[in-house]
Design a protein around this motif. Structure first.
Motif, PDB file in Angstrom:
ATOM      1  N   THR A 121      38.809  46.706  33.540  1.00 64.77           N
ATOM      2  CA  THR A 121      37.443  47.207  33.342  1.00 64.77           C
ATOM      3  C   THR A 121      36.583  46.255  32.516  1.00 64.77           C
ATOM      4  O   THR A 121      35.464  46.601  32.159  1.00 64.77           O
ATOM      5  CB  THR A 121      37.453  48.591  32.660  1.00 64.77           C
ATOM      6  N   TYR A 122      37.089  45.065  32.215  1.00 67.31           N
ATOM      7  CA  TYR A 122      36.343  44.123  31.375  1.00 67.31           C
ATOM      8  C   TYR A 122      36.770  42.708  31.721  1.00 67.31           C
ATOM      9  O   TYR A 122      37.822  42.486  32.330  1.00 67.31           O
ATOM     10  CB  TYR A 122      36.595  44.390  29.887  1.00 67.31           C
ATOM     11  N   ASN A 123      35.939  41.736  31.323  1.00 68.62           N
ATOM     12  CA  ASN A 123      36.251  40.321  31.487  1.00 68.62           C
ATOM     13  C   ASN A 123      36.519  39.745  30.102  1.00 68.62           C
ATOM     14  O   ASN A 123      35.583  39.559  29.314  1.00 68.62           O
ATOM     15  CB  ASN A 123      35.086  39.591  32.172  1.00 68.62           C
ATOM     16  N   LEU A 124      37.787  39.490  29.785  1.00 67.43           N
ATOM     17  CA  LEU A 124      38.156  39.064  28.438  1.00 67.43           C
ATOM     18  C   LEU A 124      37.590  37.695  28.089  1.00 67.43           C
ATOM     19  O   LEU A 124      37.258  37.437  26.923  1.00 67.43           O
ATOM     20  CB  LEU A 124      39.683  39.063  28.284  1.00 67.43           C
ATOM     21  N   ASP A 125      37.437  36.817  29.057  1.00 69.42           N
ATOM     22  CA  ASP A 125      36.874  35.491  28.771  1.00 69.42           C
ATOM     23  C   ASP A 125      35.450  35.605  28.237  1.00 69.42           C
ATOM     24  O   ASP A 125      35.078  34.927  27.269  1.00 69.42           O
ATOM     25  CB  ASP A 125      36.896  34.619  30.033  1.00 69.42           C
ATOM     26  N   ILE A 126      34.659  36.463  28.868  1.00 69.56           N
ATOM     27  CA  ILE A 126      33.278  36.655  28.422  1.00 69.56           C
ATOM     28  C   ILE A 126      33.255  37.290  27.029  1.00 69.56           C
ATOM     29  O   ILE A 126      32.510  36.860  26.140  1.00 69.56           O
ATOM     30  CB  ILE A 126      32.506  37.537  29.427  1.00 69.56           C
TER      31      ILE A 126
ATOM     32  N   GLY B 218      43.861  33.965  18.896  1.00 66.89           N
ATOM     33  CA  GLY B 218      42.742  33.037  18.766  1.00 66.89           C
ATOM     34  C   GLY B 218      41.621  33.508  17.865  1.00 66.89           C
ATOM     35  O   GLY B 218      40.633  32.789  17.687  1.00 66.89           O
ATOM     36  N   HIS B 219      41.769  34.698  17.269  1.00 64.90           N
ATOM     37  CA  HIS B 219      40.729  35.222  16.391  1.00 64.90           C
ATOM     38  C   HIS B 219      41.223  35.302  14.949  1.00 64.90           C
ATOM     39  O   HIS B 219      42.428  35.251  14.680  1.00 64.90           O
ATOM     40  CB  HIS B 219      40.285  36.610  16.868  1.00 64.90           C
ATOM     41  N   LYS B 220      40.288  35.451  14.015  1.00 65.63           N
ATOM     42  CA  LYS B 220      40.623  35.565  12.599  1.00 65.63           C
ATOM     43  C   LYS B 220      41.118  36.982  12.304  1.00 65.63           C
ATOM     44  O   LYS B 220      40.406  37.954  12.567  1.00 65.63           O
ATOM     45  CB  LYS B 220      39.400  35.260  11.740  1.00 65.63           C
ATOM     46  N   VAL B 221      42.328  37.073  11.773  1.00 64.08           N
ATOM     47  CA  VAL B 221      42.950  38.384  11.520  1.00 64.08           C
ATOM     48  C   VAL B 221      43.490  38.426  10.100  1.00 64.08           C
ATOM     49  O   VAL B 221      44.140  37.482   9.638  1.00 64.08           O
ATOM     50  CB  VAL B 221      44.090  38.663  12.516  1.00 64.08           C
ATOM     51  N   SER B 222      43.215  39.537   9.410  1.00 59.61           N
ATOM     52  CA  SER B 222      43.791  39.782   8.085  1.00 59.61           C
ATOM     53  C   SER B 222      44.638  41.050   8.163  1.00 59.61           C
ATOM     54  O   SER B 222      44.122  42.124   8.502  1.00 59.61           O
ATOM     55  CB  SER B 222      42.691  39.975   7.040  1.00 59.61           C
TER      56      SER B 222
ATOM     57  N   SER C 229      48.967  41.894  25.681  1.00 64.28           N
ATOM     58  CA  SER C 229      47.813  41.421  24.925  1.00 64.28           C
ATOM     59  C   SER C 229      46.852  42.550  24.563  1.00 64.28           C
ATOM     60  O   SER C 229      46.551  43.428  25.376  1.00 64.28           O
ATOM     61  CB  SER C 229      47.069  40.352  25.726  1.00 64.28           C
ATOM     62  N   ILE C 230      46.398  42.513  23.325  1.00 62.05           N
ATOM     63  CA  ILE C 230      45.355  43.409  22.834  1.00 62.05           C
ATOM     64  C   ILE C 230      44.328  42.532  22.134  1.00 62.05           C
ATOM     65  O   ILE C 230      44.630  41.885  21.129  1.00 62.05           O
ATOM     66  CB  ILE C 230      45.920  44.460  21.859  1.00 62.05           C
ATOM     67  N   GLY C 231      43.127  42.505  22.693  1.00 63.83           N
ATOM     68  CA  GLY C 231      42.114  41.601  22.173  1.00 63.83           C
ATOM     69  C   GLY C 231      40.832  42.300  21.819  1.00 63.83           C
ATOM     70  O   GLY C 231      40.804  43.504  21.529  1.00 63.83           O
TER      71      GLY C 231
END
Length: 268
Positions: A15-20, A60-64, A135-137
């Motif tokens: 239901t979504y485009n993860l690249d965008i 690829g993202h900043k995670v704390s 994957s969970i983004g």
């Protein structure tokens, strides 16, 4: 369903485009916090939780990571990816598991107000007995996010296990309730989750003053909150799968899964 009656998207695979989405969130430099509680015997789950999160969560993202625990020595020293950090926060380990799970709302609220409001943009709150399997983004990020419980996906609202005593601050009448939301996963923009956790904690204190607890503790108060403060995004049971609930035919990708356990032993 891919859209709620109040027009909030329900996130399923495809239901979504993860690249965008990744491009949009990278441009904003979004920072994501993740809270998890490792109290008493739940320490057996934390290594698998963190290692699987490093593989599948917000790649690829900043995670704390914010790990609440009554035993600092139980938290493993794992290798973290670039832009990711882990902080261990010492808390009291209550004897009753009900007290442990309900106190989460207060502790998350206080953490947000004292410092996390300045450290992250979004916060995701998870149970420790979960394992990332896929994957969970950033598709999960939104102002206020709830997750549909896999055991009630196709059930009528009369089957929902809401708190039905009208004296409770978690009360939901039999003819109300949009979905049944799991308490193992909620999240959203950090300032919105401050409001959510503060509201749920206050509701618990109201009930405690008259010596009652809602049927499913913090999950009941969360469902009450979502009834009158609608989530702006819903996640399908892909994000909170449990092998003894629901139909695996409907949910083809099981991204976050409850680890099998003897509930009586780990809550003892």
């Amino acid at each position: 369903m891919t859209l709620s009656p109040w027009l909030a998207p329900i996130v399923w695979d495809g239901t979504y485009n993860l690249d965008i989405l990744n491009e949009q969130f990278h441009r904003r430099g979004v920072r994501i916090g993740l809270t998890v509680f490792v109290i008493r015997k739940y320490k057996i789950f934390i290594q698998n939780f963190l290692q699987s999160a490093e593989t599948f969560f917000m790649t690829g993202h900043k995670v704390s990571y914010y790990v609440f625990t009554d035993d600092i020595n139980a938290i493993p020293n794992i290798s973290l990816g670039e832009g990711r950090s882990l902080e261990v926060l010492k808390v009291t380990g209550y004897k009753r598991w009900q007290d442990i799970t309900m106190r989460r709302m207060q502790l998350i609220r206080d953490l947000i107000s004292e410092r996390v409001i300045n450290e992250v943009d979004y916060i995701v709150c998870l149970d420790a007995d979960l394992e990332f399997k896929d994957s969970i983004g950033v598709e999960i990020l939104g102002d206020v996010v709830g997750v549909i419980h896999p055991g009630f996906l196709a059930e009528s609202r009369q089957a929902f296990t809401h708190e039905r005593r009208d004296i409770s601050a978690g009360y939901i009448p039999n003819d109300e309730g949009d979905f049944y939301y799991t308490g193992c996963f909620f999240g959203g923009a950090v300032e919105k989750i401050y409001k959510l956790t503060n509201h749920c904690h206050d509701a618990m204190m109201q009930d405690k003053a008259i010596n009652i607890e809602a049927l499913w503790h913090d999950e009941s108060y969360l469902n009450r909150y979502f009834l009158y403060h609608k989530p702006t995004k819903l996640l399908s049971p892909e994000y909170a799968w449990n092998d003894y609930y629901g139909s695996p035919i409907v949910v083809k990708r099981k991204r976050l899964v409850h680890v099998p356990k003897d509930t009586n032993k780990v809550r003892d």
